[in-house]
Scaffold this motif. Sequence first.
Motif, short mmCIF file in Angstrom:
data_model
loop_
_atom_site.label_atom_id
_atom_site.label_comp_id
_atom_site.label_asym_id
_atom_site.label_seq_id
_atom_site.Cartn_x
_atom_site.Cartn_y
_atom_site.Cartn_z
N ASP A 22 13.78 19.27 36.84
CA ASP A 22 13.56 20.28 35.83
C ASP A 22 13.01 21.55 36.45
O ASP A 22 12.01 21.51 37.15
N THR A 41 24.52 19.50 32.33
CA THR A 41 24.36 18.67 31.15
C THR A 41 23.86 17.29 31.56
O THR A 41 24.01 16.86 32.70
N MET A 77 12.55 33.19 35.84
CA MET A 77 13.71 33.22 36.73
C MET A 77 14.40 31.86 36.74
O MET A 77 15.61 31.77 36.66
N GLN A 78 13.56 30.83 36.82
CA GLN A 78 14.11 29.48 36.86
C GLN A 78 14.87 29.20 35.58
O GLN A 78 15.88 28.53 35.57
N MET A 79 14.36 29.74 34.49
CA MET A 79 15.00 29.48 33.21
C MET A 79 16.38 30.13 33.13
O MET A 79 17.18 29.78 32.29
N ASN A 80 16.62 31.09 33.99
CA ASN A 80 17.93 31.72 33.98
C ASN A 80 19.00 30.80 34.53
O ASN A 80 20.18 31.05 34.39
N ARG A 81 18.55 29.76 35.18
CA ARG A 81 19.54 28.85 35.77
C ARG A 81 20.31 28.13 34.68
O ARG A 81 19.78 27.74 33.67
N GLN A 82 21.57 27.90 34.96
CA GLN A 82 22.38 27.06 34.10
C GLN A 82 21.96 25.63 34.36
O GLN A 82 22.01 25.16 35.49
N LEU A 83 21.55 24.93 33.32
CA LEU A 83 21.18 23.54 33.54
C LEU A 83 22.41 22.67 33.43
O LEU A 83 23.23 22.86 32.55
N HIS A 85 19.76 33.95 27.45
CA HIS A 85 20.14 32.67 26.86
C HIS A 85 20.75 32.82 25.49
O HIS A 85 21.31 31.85 24.95
N TYR A 114 11.39 20.73 29.99
CA TYR A 114 12.08 21.95 29.59
C TYR A 114 13.56 21.68 29.31
O TYR A 114 14.11 22.12 28.31
#
Lengths: 296, 506
Positions: A238, A259, A251-257, B293, B272
């Motif tokens: 995560d 599925t 910045m990390q949240m900009n990553r495509q996670l 997002h 998260y």
Amino acid sequence: MIMQLNTSWKDRLFNVANLGLLILLSLAMVFPIYYTIVLSFTDSTEYYTRDLILWPHHWSLDAYKYLLGTGSFVNSLSVSVFLATVGTALSLLVTGGLSYAISCRRLRFRKSMMFMILLTFLFTPGLVPLYMVVRNLGLIDSIWSLILPSLTSGWYVLLMKGFFDSIPDSLDEAARIDGCTEISVFWRIIIPLSLPAIVAFGLFFAVGYWNTYFSGIMFINQQSKWPLQVLLQNMLVDPTTMGGGTQSVSMQMNRQLPTETLKMAAVVIATIPIMLVYPFLQKHFATGAMVGSVKE
Amino acid sequence: MIQTKKSMLMKSMLVVLGASVLLTACGGGSKGAASDSSEPTKIQMQTLNYATEFIDNTNVIWKEFEKRTNTKLDITWLSPSTSDEKINVMLASGDLPEVTFVETLLNPQLQKMIEQGVFWDLTPYLKDYPNLTAPNLAEMWSVSKVNGKNYVIPRYYPSYGGGAFPILRKDWMDKLGLQTPTTMDQLFDVLKAFKEKDPNGNGQADEIPYAANPDTMGFVYGVFNGTQGQWKLKDDKLVPVITQDESRDAVLWIKKAYDAGLFPKDFAIMKYSQTVDLIRGGSAGGTSQSMNHAWVTGEKIREVVPTADYMPITYLENAQGEKYTPSGAPYYGVYLIPKKVPEAKVKKILEFFDYAYGKEGNELATYGLEGVHYKVENGRKIPTPQSEKDHLGDGNMNNLIHLISDDMAIGAVGMPDDVYNRNVDIVNERKKIKTPEPGRELYSEAYNKYYPEIQKKVSDMRTKVIIGKDTIENYDKLIEQLRNDPNLQKVADEMTEAYHKKMSSK
């Protein structure tokens, strides 16, 4: 059998409770594996919209197709396979040779060699010196940086020496009288006799190499040479658990996670090969694990 | 050890000096001609890469960069989830590439090395590079100064648009006739309506109003305190936000929301990625994310609910009427050049960055080549399938040099015009709000030593209070204890000192 002998209701109750508890316990262990496998075959849209998926409505191979289609996953898989085979073979050779040598009473400087091995137990040099050694040997970004520094460990050498010690000296003597050279004693007498130990240690090494992670991070920069565990860490962990500052998080949240189904498929592909090794080595394992436990 | 380092340094400086004298003597003034005919300069760099697949020197864009800047690039990509350890080992072992990337200036190891003079002071050189010193980057250069000097080349990142802040399902709000919330009370009411009024219209109360975990609720403390980060300016002193009464109010607000069932039941242990999965599944009314997002995640929601509209909110206001919106320093991460690099090469490296910070290089890194990787339609660049094949857009070269535009934080590949234009409007509104962040980029040793543990204690206590495992009285006791804690006092003193030092050097 016990059931037939003890027929009082107390005993029966105990047996039923015992059985139930054990079934629950094993379910608790098996279920996560089952769930991981099922999820990896589930359609990703279905994963989002349903709560607990015990049996998917739509089976899908998308996750596997995607993973095996990306060059990096296949690359990493082959790196890990290389490590687990070549690395294990080399480790066994070095560990076996070294521990056989120090188990021979004829060997000169045997004591001081033992002392040096013990020394590595007590003092570990730490990460930065290790990094500098590897770098100065020009091994950064080479697969050998994942094998050479971890070829053997003092602990394994001592364990294996214990096993060799249990082979009677007279056997060795007899072989010599029959005309064996030093090497052929090792190959024709010692190796066949210590096969259980070798298999057991082989498994230790193989699992160790398969799980190569930290040295992978430290010594390998090119993505194409990452071992599987490093790639998995990059894919699965995560992002918000990393980094401190708020901006780092953003910045990390900009990553495509990826599925969840993709993650599960990755876990399945990474786990199955090494799990498959166990059943084949099982029969040797019991003898091998006795290494050093019996004293005469 | 330091002594030998220094003498080594002096020697290498002399060599560099000699070399540069020789070079200038030979060059004979015709600088342009000399650099045209010269061999490509080899530049070794290392940086973070968020892409799923890293490119290498066979990539078209990589080659284009080499051609246009007359360089031979040797780039090492670091994966963001493992970079911390690696960068620290590299710093400690002195194994630094010619262009070294570090995520934050506040890295203790880095601070020491800067003090020791391991890196070039770039201040005297910068004025020769028009793109680097462009007016719109002025703040970036001034904020990233260390002791009044520019040791670092900051990697641009827009101040506004990033950060974890609520994005809500506008289609749900519209259906229930709700306004976009601007205060914490309104936010609570909107979420409560999501819970009770069945916005997804399936007749079941299966909605999760806010896909939250403790991390994603960080903005609430900011709103109540009217400040960003961990520090607040009070009577010319920095005080820690955690011990403020407003933070207590924030805990109680989150607790109220949790008790009203507005968060997932396993709030405390959600990761998260799990909060993101909830919102992607179409059953949640919102979560905290950066503005891009609206499409990165919003697109996924549409796969499940085709009418879904995922909209960032502009700001939230506290009882004192102070508006809060997340913003940060206009850069993320910095590049440094170690002194072992000769001066001539330092100039070449700056030249490379100057090209990359210019319009042409900047767009090349992000969008690729016109006609090959994108087409221009209505003034927006539409990526072609080739763009994906060459691994543009999701990372790689534009992680070396970020796009100098708000699009970095508010745009995304394939974002429709209406979502994009609305994001532009929102970010322009956000830019009018300046929520203070007095603790930004302040270095304190005591902070590094004591603060993480203190903060962990407090955030554990907060979570326990929110989910009802502990009482607010115990929370008060802990805060009272921290107010008298000599370690925290020491941290605060050092931070205040650093703050004043920074203010006076500006």
